[in-house]
Design a protein around this motif. Structure first.
Motif, PDB file in Angstrom:
ATOM      1  N   GLU A   1       0.830  -1.191   0.000  1.00 40.72           N
ATOM      2  CA  GLU A   1       0.000   0.000   0.000  1.00 40.72           C
ATOM      3  C   GLU A   1       0.878   1.260   0.000  1.00 40.72           C
ATOM      4  N   THR A   2       0.204   2.404  -0.001  1.00 38.26           N
ATOM      5  CA  THR A   2       0.894   3.709  -0.043  1.00 38.26           C
ATOM      6  C   THR A   2       0.722   4.421   1.286  1.00 38.26           C
ATOM      7  N   VAL A   3       1.752   5.087   1.713  1.00 38.81           N
ATOM      8  CA  VAL A   3       1.702   5.847   2.971  1.00 38.81           C
ATOM      9  C   VAL A   3       2.361   7.202   2.758  1.00 38.81           C
TER      10      VAL A   3
ATOM     11  N   GLN B   1      22.018   3.251  10.829  1.00 42.79           N
ATOM     12  CA  GLN B   1      22.593   3.952   9.686  1.00 42.79           C
ATOM     13  C   GLN B   1      21.628   5.020   9.184  1.00 42.79           C
ATOM     14  N   MET B   2      22.132   6.166   8.825  1.00 39.13           N
ATOM     15  CA  MET B   2      21.306   7.241   8.265  1.00 39.13           C
ATOM     16  C   MET B   2      21.409   7.175   6.743  1.00 39.13           C
ATOM     17  N   ILE B   3      20.293   6.890   6.113  1.00 42.98           N
ATOM     18  CA  ILE B   3      20.275   6.681   4.662  1.00 42.98           C
ATOM     19  C   ILE B   3      19.461   7.792   4.013  1.00 42.98           C
ATOM     20  N   LEU B   4      20.066   8.493   3.080  1.00 39.45           N
ATOM     21  CA  LEU B   4      19.332   9.543   2.372  1.00 39.45           C
ATOM     22  C   LEU B   4      18.309   8.902   1.441  1.00 39.45           C
ATOM     23  N   VAL B   5      17.061   9.314   1.577  1.00 38.39           N
ATOM     24  CA  VAL B   5      15.988   8.768   0.740  1.00 38.39           C
ATOM     25  C   VAL B   5      15.737   9.672  -0.462  1.00 38.39           C
ATOM     26  N   ILE B   6      15.620  10.972  -0.188  1.00 40.31           N
ATOM     27  CA  ILE B   6      15.244  11.894  -1.251  1.00 40.31           C
ATOM     28  C   ILE B   6      15.567  13.308  -0.804  1.00 40.31           C
ATOM     29  N   ARG B   7      15.813  14.210  -1.749  1.00 43.38           N
ATOM     30  CA  ARG B   7      16.105  15.596  -1.411  1.00 43.38           C
ATOM     31  C   ARG B   7      15.401  16.514  -2.402  1.00 43.38           C
ATOM     32  N   GLN B   8      15.170  17.735  -1.944  1.00 45.58           N
ATOM     33  CA  GLN B   8      14.438  18.723  -2.737  1.00 45.58           C
ATOM     34  C   GLN B   8      15.109  20.076  -2.575  1.00 45.58           C
ATOM     35  N   GLU B   9      15.364  20.735  -3.687  1.00 44.02           N
ATOM     36  CA  GLU B   9      15.861  22.103  -3.628  1.00 44.02           C
ATOM     37  C   GLU B   9      14.672  23.045  -3.632  1.00 44.02           C
TER      38      GLU B   9
ATOM     39  N   ARG C   1      10.164   4.488  -5.725  1.00 47.44           N
ATOM     40  CA  ARG C   1       8.874   4.424  -5.026  1.00 47.44           C
ATOM     41  C   ARG C   1       8.646   5.599  -4.082  1.00 47.44           C
ATOM     42  N   PHE C   2       9.638   6.459  -3.961  1.00 43.72           N
ATOM     43  CA  PHE C   2       9.573   7.581  -3.027  1.00 43.72           C
ATOM     44  C   PHE C   2       9.355   8.882  -3.796  1.00 43.72           C
TER      45      PHE C   2
ATOM     46  N   LYS D   1       5.889  10.481   0.263  1.00 41.97           N
ATOM     47  CA  LYS D   1       4.969   9.415  -0.113  1.00 41.97           C
ATOM     48  C   LYS D   1       5.767   8.180  -0.496  1.00 41.97           C
ATOM     49  N   ILE D   2       5.415   7.065   0.128  1.00 42.72           N
ATOM     50  CA  ILE D   2       6.057   5.786  -0.200  1.00 42.72           C
ATOM     51  C   ILE D   2       4.998   4.908  -0.850  1.00 42.72           C
ATOM     52  N   SER D   3       5.232   4.561  -2.087  1.00 40.33           N
ATOM     53  CA  SER D   3       4.292   3.721  -2.833  1.00 40.33           C
ATOM     54  C   SER D   3       4.749   2.269  -2.778  1.00 40.33           C
ATOM     55  N   ASP D   4       3.765   1.360  -2.916  1.00 45.17           N
ATOM     56  CA  ASP D   4       4.100  -0.074  -2.947  1.00 45.17           C
ATOM     57  C   ASP D   4       5.018  -0.430  -1.775  1.00 45.17           C
ATOM     58  N   SER D   5       4.584  -0.120  -0.566  1.00 43.93           N
ATOM     59  CA  SER D   5       5.430  -0.283   0.625  1.00 43.93           C
ATOM     60  C   SER D   5       5.951  -1.716   0.743  1.00 43.93           C
ATOM     61  N   GLN D   6       7.197  -1.807   1.158  1.00 45.43           N
ATOM     62  CA  GLN D   6       7.847  -3.103   1.343  1.00 45.43           C
ATOM     63  C   GLN D   6       8.268  -3.252   2.797  1.00 45.43           C
ATOM     64  N   LEU D   7       8.455  -4.502   3.219  1.00 50.69           N
ATOM     65  CA  LEU D   7       8.834  -4.752   4.608  1.00 50.69           C
ATOM     66  C   LEU D   7      10.128  -4.027   4.959  1.00 50.69           C
TER      67      LEU D   7
END
Lengths: 117, 117
Positions: free
Chosen positions: A17-19, A44-52, A63-64, A78-84
């Motif tokens: 699902e999407t969250v 661990q700190m993992i960069l998911v996405i960034r926006q200027e 998916r992000f 928004k995370i689409s098609d969420s995975q474990l």
């Protein structure tokens, strides 16, 4: 001083699902960067996405995706098609675009995302 | 290319002892940032250093805490006479020289978890 607020301490989503995770920030600056980081139990700190901030187009990474509303100072993930494997703490972060700001980040308090199989 | 290396991964100290946390930045990175993460909270900026220079220490407690980034060797975060409230995860991050349109994110180490007994 800038502040970052994540109003959802915990969120839960069914696998596939999407969250959407919320983030708002307060700043008087017009030039800045926004980030979402993921922190799994490994710490661990993992960069998911960034926006200027100067870009109107919302950033997307597989998916992000984000919904960046500059006037409202809102930056949701928004995370689409969420995975474990998406289960983790998620942190929203702000970085000033001023020359003397270095690369210092201001973090929100985090949202714990749980993914149900 | 090795990432940001922090050691030790875990550190246990008794109240009143000294804690030394080490951080080796990514190759080619000349800027180091230290953050503290209390349990169930986001990361809070402590100090920003260049080689042999403290650029911003506005987030660091005035007493018992110090940081350095010598010309040779890792950056060190030193906490003297530790107290239970110092128990936290301490993260180091590094970046190259930032610029106005600098677009590269911080690279984080895996943190040192300090436990004060």
């Amino acid at each position: 001083a800038q502040t970052v607020t994540q109003s959802q301490p915990e969120m839960s989503v069914q696998e596939a699902e999407t969250v959407t995770l919320s983030c708002t920030y307060d700043t008087s600056e017009s030039d800045y960067y926004l980030f979402w980081y993921k922190q799994p139990p490994s710490r661990q700190m993992i960069l998911v996405i960034r926006q200027e901030a100067y870009k109107q187009q919302n950033a997307t990474e597989n998916r992000f995706s984000v919904n960046f509303q500059k006037a409202a100072k809102s930056f949701s993930l928004k995370i689409s098609d969420s995975q474990l494997g998406d289960a983790a703490m998620y942190f929203c972060a702000y970085r000033s675009g001023e020359n003397n700001a270095g690369n210092m980040l201001t973090f929100g308090g985090g949202t714990r995302l749980m993914v149900k199989p | 290319n090795a990432g940001v290396m922090q050691n030790p991964r875990h550190l246990v100290r008794r109240r009143g002892q000294e804690a030394r946390l080490r951080c080796s930045p990514m190759k080619g990175h000349s800027h180091v940032y230290w953050y503290r993460q209390l349990p169930e909270e986001g990361l809070k900026f402590m100090v920003y250093l260049q080689k042999e220079n403290i650029i911003d220490e506005s987030g660091m407690p005035k007493e018992r805490f110090s940081a350095e980034f010598p010309k040779e060797g890792p950056s060190i975060l030193r906490i003297q006479q530790v107290v239970r409230g110092d128990s936290a995860a301490y993260f180091c991050a590094s970046s190259p020289l930032p610029g106005r349109r600098y677009n590269s994110p911080l690279h984080f180490g895996n943190g040192t978890r300090l436990t004060v007994t």
